[in-house]
Design a protein around this motif. Structure first.
Motif, short mmCIF file in Angstrom:
data_model
loop_
_atom_site.label_atom_id
_atom_site.label_comp_id
_atom_site.label_asym_id
_atom_site.label_seq_id
_atom_site.Cartn_x
_atom_site.Cartn_y
_atom_site.Cartn_z
N TYR A 1 1.98 5.17 4.82
CA TYR A 1 1.71 6.64 5.09
C TYR A 1 0.61 6.85 6.16
O TYR A 1 -0.39 6.05 5.85
N PHE A 2 0.85 7.72 7.09
CA PHE A 2 -0.54 7.93 7.82
C PHE A 2 -0.46 9.21 7.65
O PHE A 2 0.30 10.47 7.89
N GLY A 3 -1.49 9.88 6.62
CA GLY A 3 -1.66 11.11 6.32
C GLY A 3 -0.25 11.53 5.28
O GLY A 3 -0.27 10.60 4.46
N SER A 4 0.25 12.52 5.43
CA SER A 4 1.39 12.88 4.80
C SER A 4 2.58 12.56 5.55
O SER A 4 3.73 12.73 4.89
N THR A 5 2.57 11.68 6.61
CA THR A 5 3.74 11.17 7.20
C THR A 5 4.28 9.51 6.65
O THR A 5 3.21 8.92 6.74
N ARG A 6 5.23 9.60 6.28
CA ARG A 6 6.00 8.34 5.78
C ARG A 6 6.63 7.78 6.87
O ARG A 6 7.62 7.84 7.23
N ALA A 7 5.72 6.75 7.40
CA ALA A 7 6.01 5.84 8.80
C ALA A 7 7.16 4.79 8.23
O ALA A 7 8.00 4.34 9.05
N VAL A 8 6.91 4.30 7.13
CA VAL A 8 7.89 3.08 6.37
C VAL A 8 8.24 3.51 5.08
O VAL A 8 7.29 3.86 4.19
N ASP A 9 9.43 3.48 4.80
CA ASP A 9 10.02 4.36 3.59
C ASP A 9 10.72 3.21 2.88
O ASP A 9 12.00 3.24 2.73
N GLY A 10 10.18 2.38 2.08
CA GLY A 10 10.74 1.43 1.28
C GLY A 10 11.72 0.58 1.64
O GLY A 10 12.88 0.27 1.33
N VAL A 11 11.07 -0.33 2.59
CA VAL A 11 11.87 -1.15 3.28
C VAL A 11 11.94 -2.55 2.58
O VAL A 11 10.91 -2.98 1.83
N ASP A 12 13.12 -2.86 2.27
CA ASP A 12 13.47 -4.24 1.49
C ASP A 12 14.17 -5.20 2.71
O ASP A 12 15.17 -4.70 3.39
N LEU A 13 13.34 -6.31 2.74
CA LEU A 13 13.98 -7.37 3.84
C LEU A 13 13.64 -8.62 3.51
O LEU A 13 12.56 -8.89 2.82
N GLU A 14 14.41 -9.70 3.95
CA GLU A 14 14.23 -11.04 3.69
C GLU A 14 14.59 -11.47 5.09
O GLU A 14 15.75 -11.62 5.39
N VAL A 15 13.67 -12.40 5.62
CA VAL A 15 13.93 -13.43 6.48
C VAL A 15 13.97 -14.80 6.11
O VAL A 15 12.77 -15.31 5.72
N ARG A 16 14.94 -15.59 6.54
CA ARG A 16 15.20 -16.87 6.21
C ARG A 16 14.31 -17.89 7.07
O ARG A 16 14.13 -17.57 8.31
N PRO A 17 13.83 -18.90 6.66
CA PRO A 17 13.10 -19.98 7.41
C PRO A 17 13.93 -20.45 8.52
O PRO A 17 15.18 -20.75 8.24
#
Length: 301
Positions: A29-45
């Protein structure tokens, strides 16, 4: 760093060991602004992973959290099994990072710029000269290494920044809009050098870009991000096929031979007209042009 000639884009990532990157419910969050909202991510080797999205999607905020430049709670981000909150220094030693903002100093030579990063990343003194020379060679800047960076073209500046990130021999290279502001020839050159190093070293690459053709040609998988959330993940081929199925299920298919969708079509399906607001500059420019373009990109994306 010994860099072999590229043998084509290797699309067989190494699946052994922990994920190169794992985000679990990443929020910021930046103040009340939710810039990233529950990101699930997997990057493989070993894979090249593209994070795509319009300006304001949250890509750069997510990247800054992954690189430990923004603080996040424990358990949200791991790099090769190391928690970004609990093991910040261990994570940083695994990373190479090329940000949107200009990181090269115009008053130093190319060699001096890379040597500075070698010291920052604590490359052993006895190895520095060889590592700096190898990083410059890997991006094709040996002949220009002793010129001031302020005399470099836009494409050369970006390759210099890539050398800065490579001098520490990172396992995960993170590129935030690596070709923004470059002409098509310079963009191709930057990607050729990225591919050459990746094939030679097996490092993992996480890249954000607005250029769908770059993602389609160079990424093993991509995630489409919009308004702080991941909307779709898969290889370019899988996402295009998914759009074909979606069109058929909604009756959007037309009579006659179907037109094969592009990755840009997939993007528009999930993000609407978001691509229309992208920062696109087809001007190779020089050091000042790159700095100006980066500042604009930083403000809007």
């Amino acid at each position: 760093m010994t860099v072999a000639e590229p043998a084509g884009h290797d699309r067989r990532p190494d699946l052994s060991g922990p994920d190169a990157l794992r985000c679990t419910g990443l929020r910021y969050y930046f103040g009340s602004t939710r810039a990233v909202d529950g990101v699930d991510l997997e990057v493989r080797p070993g894979e090249v992973f593209g994070l795509l999205g319009p300006n304001g999607a949250g890509k750069t905020t997510a990247i800054r959290a992954i690189t430990t430049l923004l603080p996040v709670p424990p358990g949200m981000v791991e790099v090769f099994g190391h928690d970004c909150a609990r093991e910040r220094m261990a994570v940083r030693r695994l990373l190479g990072y090329v940000p949107q903002q200009l990181s090269a100093d115009s008053g130093l030579t190319g060699r001096e710029n890379v040597a500075l990063f070698a010291r920052v990343f604590d490359v052993p003194r006895r190895e520095r000269a060889a590592r700096v020379a190898a990083a410059l060679a890997a991006v094709g800047l040996t002949e220009s290494a002793d010129r001031l960076a302020g005399t470099y073209s836009g494409g050369m500046v970006r390759r210099l920044e890539l050398a800065q990130a490579l001098v520490s021999a990172p396992r995960l290279l993170i590129l935030d809009e690596p070709t923004i502001g470059l002409d098509p020839i310079a963009r191709t050159s930057v990607w050729e050098h990225i591919t050459r190093v990746r094939v030679a070293t097996g490092m993992t690459v996480l890249v954000t870009t607005h250029y769908m053709d770059e993602a389609e040609q160079n990424c093993d998988r991509v995630a489409l991000m919009h308004r702080g959330r991941i909307r779709a993940v898969g290889s370019p081929e899988e996402l295009r096929a998914g759009l074909v199925r979606a069109r058929r299920s909604t009756g959007a298919a037309t009579d006659g031979p179907p037109t094969a969708p592009t990755l840009e079509d997939v993007f528009r399906h999930y993000a609407g007209s978001g691509l229309d607001g992208r920062e696109s500059t087809e001007d190779g420019g020089d050091f000042r042009d790159v700095r100006r373009t980066r500042r604009t990109a930083s403000r809007v994306g």
